[in-house]
Write a protein that holds these residues in place. Structure first.
Motif, PDB file in Angstrom:
ATOM      1  N   HIS A 102      31.122  48.801  -0.065  1.00 55.67           N
ATOM      2  CA  HIS A 102      32.592  48.787  -0.004  1.00 55.67           C
ATOM      3  C   HIS A 102      32.988  48.350   1.400  1.00 55.67           C
ATOM      4  CE1 HIS A 102      33.522  51.341  -3.676  1.00 55.67           C
ATOM      5  NE2 HIS A 102      32.213  51.460  -3.557  1.00 55.67           N
ATOM      6  N   LEU A 103      34.020  47.535   1.484  1.00 56.50           N
ATOM      7  CA  LEU A 103      34.489  47.059   2.777  1.00 56.50           C
ATOM      8  C   LEU A 103      35.998  47.239   2.869  1.00 56.50           C
ATOM      9  CD1 LEU A 103      33.594  45.426   5.379  1.00 56.50           C
ATOM     10  CD2 LEU A 103      34.291  43.388   4.148  1.00 56.50           C
ATOM     11  N   TRP A 104      36.447  47.809   3.994  1.00 62.11           N
ATOM     12  CA  TRP A 104      37.885  47.953   4.236  1.00 62.11           C
ATOM     13  C   TRP A 104      38.221  47.339   5.587  1.00 62.11           C
ATOM     14  CZ3 TRP A 104      34.952  52.021   2.296  1.00 62.11           C
ATOM     15  CH2 TRP A 104      35.287  52.469   1.004  1.00 62.11           C
ATOM     16  N   LYS A 105      39.413  46.733   5.661  1.00 58.81           N
ATOM     17  CA  LYS A 105      39.846  46.081   6.901  1.00 58.81           C
ATOM     18  C   LYS A 105      41.170  46.672   7.356  1.00 58.81           C
ATOM     19  CE  LYS A 105      40.260  41.469   8.913  1.00 58.81           C
ATOM     20  NZ  LYS A 105      40.213  40.021   8.635  1.00 58.81           N
ATOM     21  N   GLN A 106      41.276  46.850   8.678  1.00 62.75           N
ATOM     22  CA  GLN A 106      42.498  47.417   9.255  1.00 62.75           C
ATOM     23  C   GLN A 106      43.601  46.360   9.282  1.00 62.75           C
ATOM     24  OE1 GLN A 106      42.034  48.702  13.332  1.00 62.75           O
ATOM     25  NE2 GLN A 106      43.470  50.390  13.034  1.00 62.75           N
ATOM     26  N   ALA A 107      44.794  46.762   8.884  1.00 67.03           N
ATOM     27  CA  ALA A 107      45.932  45.838   8.915  1.00 67.03           C
ATOM     28  C   ALA A 107      46.288  45.506  10.364  1.00 67.03           C
ATOM     29  CB  ALA A 107      47.124  46.451   8.193  1.00 67.03           C
ATOM     30  N   THR A 108      46.749  44.282  10.603  1.00 68.84           N
ATOM     31  CA  THR A 108      47.052  43.871  11.978  1.00 68.84           C
ATOM     32  C   THR A 108      48.325  44.534  12.511  1.00 68.84           C
ATOM     33  OG1 THR A 108      48.076  41.918  11.001  1.00 68.84           O
ATOM     34  CG2 THR A 108      45.872  41.651  11.903  1.00 68.84           C
ATOM     35  N   VAL A 109      49.285  44.799  11.625  1.00 64.94           N
ATOM     36  CA  VAL A 109      50.565  45.388  12.070  1.00 64.94           C
ATOM     37  C   VAL A 109      50.486  46.912  12.031  1.00 64.94           C
ATOM     38  CG1 VAL A 109      53.058  45.469  11.690  1.00 64.94           C
ATOM     39  CG2 VAL A 109      51.785  43.361  11.194  1.00 64.94           C
ATOM     40  N   PRO A 149      41.062  47.128   0.935  1.00 66.43           N
ATOM     41  CA  PRO A 149      39.727  46.716   0.483  1.00 66.43           C
ATOM     42  C   PRO A 149      39.559  45.202   0.600  1.00 66.43           C
ATOM     43  CG  PRO A 149      40.845  48.047  -1.199  1.00 66.43           C
ATOM     44  CD  PRO A 149      41.863  47.677  -0.171  1.00 66.43           C
ATOM     45  N   GLU A 150      38.353  44.758   0.930  1.00 61.57           N
ATOM     46  CA  GLU A 150      38.063  43.334   1.101  1.00 61.57           C
ATOM     47  C   GLU A 150      36.958  42.895   0.138  1.00 61.57           C
ATOM     48  OE1 GLU A 150      39.451  41.057   3.650  1.00 61.57           O
ATOM     49  OE2 GLU A 150      40.942  42.656   3.436  1.00 61.57           O
ATOM     50  N   PRO A 180      37.475  40.698  -7.176  1.00 57.20           N
ATOM     51  CA  PRO A 180      37.973  42.065  -7.016  1.00 57.20           C
ATOM     52  C   PRO A 180      37.045  42.928  -6.173  1.00 57.20           C
ATOM     53  CG  PRO A 180      37.043  41.759  -9.212  1.00 57.20           C
ATOM     54  CD  PRO A 180      37.017  40.425  -8.552  1.00 57.20           C
ATOM     55  N   PRO A 181      37.594  43.894  -5.416  1.00 57.48           N
ATOM     56  CA  PRO A 181      36.750  44.850  -4.693  1.00 57.48           C
ATOM     57  C   PRO A 181      36.097  45.830  -5.669  1.00 57.48           C
ATOM     58  CG  PRO A 181      39.052  45.427  -4.424  1.00 57.48           C
ATOM     59  CD  PRO A 181      39.019  44.132  -5.184  1.00 57.48           C
TER      60      PRO A 181
END
Length: 619
Positions: free
Chosen positions: A156-163, A170-171, A338-339
């Motif tokens: 599983h991969l998650w990415k932090q939002a830039t704002v 999820p990515e 899909p993640p």
């Protein structure tokens, strides 16, 4: 039990984080005895410190419990500090901890800037689905991404939002089977593959065509079946329908829902108009599917079944039916693969039929090219159980039982012209069944040729078989390391005896060097008209040969070895199945009409599904 520990240095202080099956994370602080923890009044609460010395030094160290983090509801399997990263040329390590637990969540912890109390900052994880939580997790070097490894082998991969730094999404991530992959098939149009494995899942892989980019990568875009039994075999019934067999006595038939076809079009770039013929045939196509609690069957979900959640201020919100809804499926419009969360919950295909008739675990299944007849066989140690059952793919009724073999039939294959059915078995023999003009009373298929103890060439289990595209010859591969091509089967014979005598080895016996576990013949020939044969071995190797009958008597010149895959490309364990794409070109590329490239799909006991691009002009 302590499941994870990790050190971190902040200035002069040394910290140790630990996690355990008591669902807690503990942070310990270590400092030299000279720096000791501040003295406190006798009547105040004070944590006990443990003092120790390092061998061959006089320095004494003290260690004390700094904090206890309670937020997980199940065993905590991993705890990691965020790694140090370069900022303005200086290395910094943020005081952040990442933890993974069997409660299906991953949490980021940070101390509060004012009070210093450790608090939960971010919680991500899985919702629903057939899962059992996380084993491990890691920060990316700059802390902007989290990767976690789930109980069922998935990443599983998650990415932090830039704002909004508190928001993590999820990515797309690589995924695949986490146990032996038993069977793999191309769809008839050659635009995706479906595989089944001992991890009790059926997975669908397709090429992802990014917009304005030439790169094409393969990804899992659906998990049509998540089962309670190890999967063994499958066969495509047309384009968006398949039948699968598992370690149960039942065959199950699945059909693609509307939501899958829409997303398949978006991800692969194939226009909906091209796929619409399949949708228009079934205007009542369900949106998706769900598995009821304690169930094994995927239940269709129609548009009217998806209840709208009431607003929070309504009294009905807290009713049991709303807290635990029966329908878990939520249709989503996707433009990229899909993640894992979505694969688990929203990509099931509805089950449309069960076929009962076998006495033991299903072992192999095949469907003819006109999608009208299904043949299946189960594990057997007696002749009565080794019978092949034929089913109608339109009425789903049992058509016929074909009894010949004494042990398990290991693979079935219909000839491309649908006139013959070939079966190979553990009893070291093959049997050939010819289609009769069907009358209401007569059999659909009758045995027209076979090997027995007097005519058999193979001395061990025959694991695999396939047909040449012209239906003239068929191939068998066995544990005795032998690969043999038999024929000719297009003779216009009327009597059973003539057919029996006419089918003999047309090739010399090819010694593949190891137990042969899979064979497949390409539907496209080499430019000089030779058949292209892929052979998979028990040691994981895949070898490509070309073959052509050069005269009346077989000679060694018939076979030409073209490619032996090296260890980096081969499987690490036994090759379970090989399957050529039915026509030239590469899926997802613009060379669909090109006759240069062929594609070969393989699966193995090493949990891998592989797709090879083969240049047929180089063979």
């Amino acid at each position: 039990w302590i499941r994870g520990i990790e050190w971190a240095v902040f200035g002069e202080d040394l910290f140790l984080a630990s996690c355990a099956q008591d669902c807690l994370i503990r942070i310990w602080k270590v400092c030299t005895k000279s720096e000791q923890f501040p003295e406190t009044e006798d009547d105040s609460i004070r944590l006990k410190e443990n003092v120790f010395t390092v061998k061959d030094t006089d320095t004494a160290y003290a260690i004390a419990l700094e904090s206890v983090l309670a937020g997980h509801e199940n065993w905590v399997y991993a705890v990691h500090w965020q790694p140090s990263f370069s900022k303005d040329g200086s290395m910094q390590q943020p005081m952040r901890i990442l933890s993974a637990s069997m409660d299906k969540t991953v949490i980021i912890w940070e101390p509060d800037k004012e009070s210093g109390v450790w608090l939960e900052q971010v919680r991500v994880g899985e919702v629903g689905g057939n899962t059992l939580g996380f084993f491990d997790c890691q920060f990316s070097p700059d802390g902007s991404m989290i990767v976690a490894h789930a109980f069922h082998g998935a990443l599983h991969l998650w990415k932090q939002a830039t704002v909004n730094k508190k928001e993590w999404t999820p990515e797309v991530v690589i995924s695949g089977h986490f146990n032996s992959v038993e069977d793999v098939k191309w769809d008839p149009e050659g635009e995706f593959i479906i595989s089944v494995g001992s991890d009790q899942t059926t997975r669908l892989f397709a090429p992802w065509k990014r917009k304005q980019e030439t790169e094409v990568t393969w990804h899992e875009i659906a998990r049509p079946q998540v089962h309670g039994y190890d999967m063994r075999c499958l066969a495509m019934i047309g384009r968006f329908q398949f039948v699968s067999g598992a370690d149960e006595k039942v065959l199950r038939v699945f059909r693609a829902p509307k939501n899958f076809i829409e997303n398949f079009s978006n991800i692969t770039g194939i226009p909906m108009e091209k796929l619409c013929s399949h949708v228009s045939q079934s205007p009542d196509l369900p949106e998706g599917a769900t598995v009821p609690a304690l169930g094994l069957s995927n239940k269709a979900v129609f548009e009217g079944d998806m209840a709208v959640q009431p607003a929070e201020d309504e009294e009905t919100f807290n009713s049991i039916s709303n807290q635990y809804p029966e329908i878990y499926f939520q249709p989503l419009i996707l433009t990229e693969p899909p993640p894992e969360d979505h694969l688990l919950q929203n990509t099931l295909w509805p089950e449309i039929q069960k076929l009962y008739g076998h006495g033991y675990e299903i072992f192999c299944v095949a469907c003819n090219n006109s999608n009208t007849v299904i043949a299946s066989a189960c594990k057997a140690s007696k002749k009565e159980h080794a019978a092949i059952i034929l089913w109608s793919a339109t009425s789903w009724k049992k058509l016929q039982s074909l009894s010949f073999h004494n042990l398990t039939v290991t693979q079935l294959a219909f000839s491309p012209n649908d006139k013959f059915l070939l079966a190979v078995s553990r009893d070291r023999n093959w049997s050939l069944w010819r289609k009769q003009d069907s009358s209401e009373s007569g059999p659909v298929f009758s045995c027209c040729a076979y090997t027995d103890k007097n005519t058999a060439v193979h001395s061990r289990i025959i694991w695999s078989c396939d047909w040449t595209p012209d239906s003239k010859y068929f191939i068998t591969g066995s544990r005795d390391k032998k690969v043999i091509i038999w024929g000719q089967c297009n003779l216009s014979v009327t009597t059973e005896g003539n057919m029996l005598d006419s089918i003999k080895p047309c090739s010399t016996v090819l010694d593949a060097g190891d137990s042969v576990t899979a064979v497949s013949i390409s539907h496209v020939l080499t430019p000089d008209g030779r058949y292209i044969v892929a052979v998979g071995l028990e040691n994981g190797k895949i070898i490509l040969y070309t073959w052509k009958q050069s005269g009346q008597e077989p000679t060694l010149a018939d076979w030409t070895m073209c490619v032996e895959m090296d260890n980096s490309q081969s499987h690490a364990l036994a090759v379970k199945r090989l399957c050529w794409r039915h026509h030239a070109g590469r899926a997802g590329h613009n060379d669909q009409n090109s006759s240069e490239w062929l594609q070969l799909a393989s699966c193995g006991a090493d949990h891998c599904v592989k797709i090879f691009n083969v240049n047929r002009f180089a063979l």
